[in-house]
Scaffold this motif. Structure first.
Motif, short mmCIF file in Angstrom:
data_model
loop_
_atom_site.label_atom_id
_atom_site.label_comp_id
_atom_site.label_asym_id
_atom_site.label_seq_id
_atom_site.Cartn_x
_atom_site.Cartn_y
_atom_site.Cartn_z
N ASP A 243 0.85 -1.19 0.00
CA ASP A 243 0.00 0.00 0.00
C ASP A 243 0.88 1.24 0.00
OD1 ASP A 243 -2.25 1.56 0.02
OD2 ASP A 243 -2.75 1.22 2.13
N THR A 244 0.36 2.32 -0.57
CA THR A 244 1.05 3.60 -0.63
C THR A 244 0.17 4.67 0.01
OG1 THR A 244 2.15 2.97 -2.69
CG2 THR A 244 2.14 5.30 -2.14
N ILE A 245 0.74 5.46 0.90
CA ILE A 245 -0.02 6.49 1.62
C ILE A 245 0.68 7.83 1.44
CG2 ILE A 245 -0.96 7.20 3.85
CD1 ILE A 245 -0.45 4.20 4.72
N THR A 246 -0.04 8.80 0.93
CA THR A 246 0.52 10.14 0.74
C THR A 246 0.21 11.02 1.94
OG1 THR A 246 0.27 9.98 -1.66
CG2 THR A 246 0.56 12.18 -0.74
N ILE A 247 1.24 11.61 2.53
CA ILE A 247 1.08 12.53 3.66
C ILE A 247 1.20 13.95 3.15
CG2 ILE A 247 2.01 13.27 5.88
CD1 ILE A 247 0.83 10.49 6.00
N ASN A 248 0.17 14.74 3.40
CA ASN A 248 0.18 16.13 2.94
C ASN A 248 -0.53 17.00 3.98
OD1 ASN A 248 0.46 18.44 1.46
ND2 ASN A 248 -0.94 17.85 -0.18
N GLY A 249 0.21 17.38 5.02
CA GLY A 249 -0.36 18.24 6.05
C GLY A 249 -0.71 17.51 7.33
N ASP A 250 -1.41 16.37 7.22
CA ASP A 250 -1.82 15.61 8.39
C ASP A 250 -0.86 14.43 8.58
OD1 ASP A 250 -3.05 14.31 10.45
OD2 ASP A 250 -4.96 14.00 9.43
N SER A 251 -0.23 14.36 9.74
CA SER A 251 0.77 13.32 9.99
C SER A 251 0.17 11.97 10.37
CB SER A 251 1.72 13.78 11.10
OG SER A 251 1.01 14.03 12.30
N HIS A 252 -1.14 11.92 10.51
CA HIS A 252 -1.80 10.65 10.82
C HIS A 252 -1.99 9.85 9.52
CE1 HIS A 252 -2.83 13.10 14.32
NE2 HIS A 252 -2.96 11.96 14.98
N PHE A 253 -2.01 8.54 9.65
CA PHE A 253 -2.21 7.69 8.47
C PHE A 253 -3.00 6.45 8.84
CE2 PHE A 253 1.67 6.14 10.43
CZ PHE A 253 1.55 4.75 10.34
N ALA A 254 -3.55 5.80 7.83
CA ALA A 254 -4.31 4.56 8.03
C ALA A 254 -4.22 3.71 6.77
CB ALA A 254 -5.77 4.87 8.37
N SER A 255 -4.24 2.41 6.97
CA SER A 255 -4.22 1.47 5.85
C SER A 255 -4.94 0.21 6.28
CB SER A 255 -2.78 1.16 5.45
OG SER A 255 -2.75 0.17 4.42
N GLU A 256 -5.58 -0.45 5.33
CA GLU A 256 -6.26 -1.70 5.64
C GLU A 256 -6.17 -2.64 4.45
OE1 GLU A 256 -10.88 -0.76 4.74
OE2 GLU A 256 -10.06 0.28 6.50
N PHE A 257 -5.96 -3.90 4.74
CA PHE A 257 -5.90 -4.92 3.70
C PHE A 257 -6.05 -6.29 4.37
CE2 PHE A 257 -1.65 -3.44 4.82
CZ PHE A 257 -1.03 -4.59 5.25
N ASP A 258 -6.19 -7.31 3.57
CA ASP A 258 -6.32 -8.67 4.10
C ASP A 258 -4.94 -9.27 4.31
OD1 ASP A 258 -9.11 -8.96 4.37
OD2 ASP A 258 -9.33 -9.31 2.21
N LEU A 259 -4.78 -9.90 5.46
CA LEU A 259 -3.52 -10.53 5.82
C LEU A 259 -3.79 -12.03 5.98
CD1 LEU A 259 -0.62 -9.50 6.58
CD2 LEU A 259 -1.35 -9.65 8.98
N GLU A 260 -3.13 -12.83 5.17
CA GLU A 260 -3.38 -14.27 5.21
C GLU A 260 -2.79 -14.92 6.45
OE1 GLU A 260 -2.20 -16.25 1.67
OE2 GLU A 260 -3.40 -14.97 0.35
N SER A 261 -1.64 -14.41 6.91
CA SER A 261 -0.95 -15.01 8.04
C SER A 261 -0.09 -13.94 8.70
CB SER A 261 -0.06 -16.17 7.55
OG SER A 261 0.67 -16.76 8.61
#
Length: 237
Positions: free
Chosen positions: A54-72
């Motif tokens: 996943d790629t997350i762009t930070i522009n002003g807000d230092s908080h981030f979040a990501s979600e995806f399926d993890l098999e193990s």
């Protein structure tokens, strides 16, 4: 009274609608204090190289979040592309497992300040690294002493330090083996085995393998460890 109940119900309905539940089994949140602009990459090792999940762009807000399926449960990496300056302090390894995890850190000390919560495997891995770092420090001190002894052509001292280094390595291997044996219910056990003591005597690998729970044996690293042990036995190692 009736109007009050309606208002309360409407408010609760609004809250429930606002709280969107993820349909993914892994959610990562975090904050990088001081970061105003940059790009974050969540990466995994695939065929010996790091690839982005996943790629997350930070522009002003230092908080981030990501979600995806993890098999193990799996060791993943939070990589920061600072954009302007290069730094060795730009990659945080974290032991991801299904559920919610959080990473809090700072821009100035991205790796060193990282506080990772929400994963029992990560908690155990932190415990492991804390102890192993002592052996690493001891070995570095000995390496420095050996270099000086070599410069001064003190061959006897060089040989003595060689033996001391072997002792440190042996203690590190013994600790790692005991750690893996004692934590066979967690995926961190086969992970540290493959990452740190893959070349240890087969009898110790057999012991670690036998102590893995059925769940761990069927995990990503459990399967890799089983395959690795089978290959070594095939080659008579």
């Amino acid at each position: 009274m009736y109007k009050s109940l309606i208002a309360s119900f409407s408010f609760l309905l609004m809250i429930s609608c606002a709280e969107k539940k993820s349909d993914k089994n892994f959610v990562l949140t975090g904050n990088i204090k001081g970061l105003k602009k940059g790009t974050l990459y969540i990466q995994r090792v695939k065929d010996t190289v790091l690839v982005a999940i996943d790629t997350i762009t930070i522009n002003g807000d230092s908080h981030f979040a990501s979600e995806f399926d993890l098999e193990s449960p799996e060791m993943l990496y939070l990589f920061l592309d600072r954009g302007v300056t290069n730094s060795l302090d730009n990659n945080i390894p974290f032991f991801a497992e299904k559920g919610k995890m959080n990473i809090e850190t700072t821009l100035d000390f991205f790796t060193a300040d990282a506080k990772i919560t929400g994963s029992k495997n990560q908690e155990l891995y932190d415990e492991y690294k804390k102890v192993v770092s002592r052996y690493v420090d001891q070995n570095l001190d000995l390496a420095e002493k050996k270099f000086k002894a070599f410069q001064n052509k003190k061959e006897d001292e060089v040989l003595k330090i060689d033996e001391e280094q072997k002792g440190v390595q042996k203690r590190k291997y013994l600790y790692t083996t005991n750690f893996a044996v004692n934590h066979g219910d967690y995926e961190v056990a086969p992970y540290v085995t493959l990452a740190e003591i893959y070349d240890i005597n087969l009898k110790y690998l057999d012991t670690i393998q036998k102590r893995m729970s059925p769940k761990v044996a069927q995990s990503l690293y459990g399967k890799k460890l089983n395959a690795y042990i089978a290959e070594r036995k095939k080659q008579g190692q």
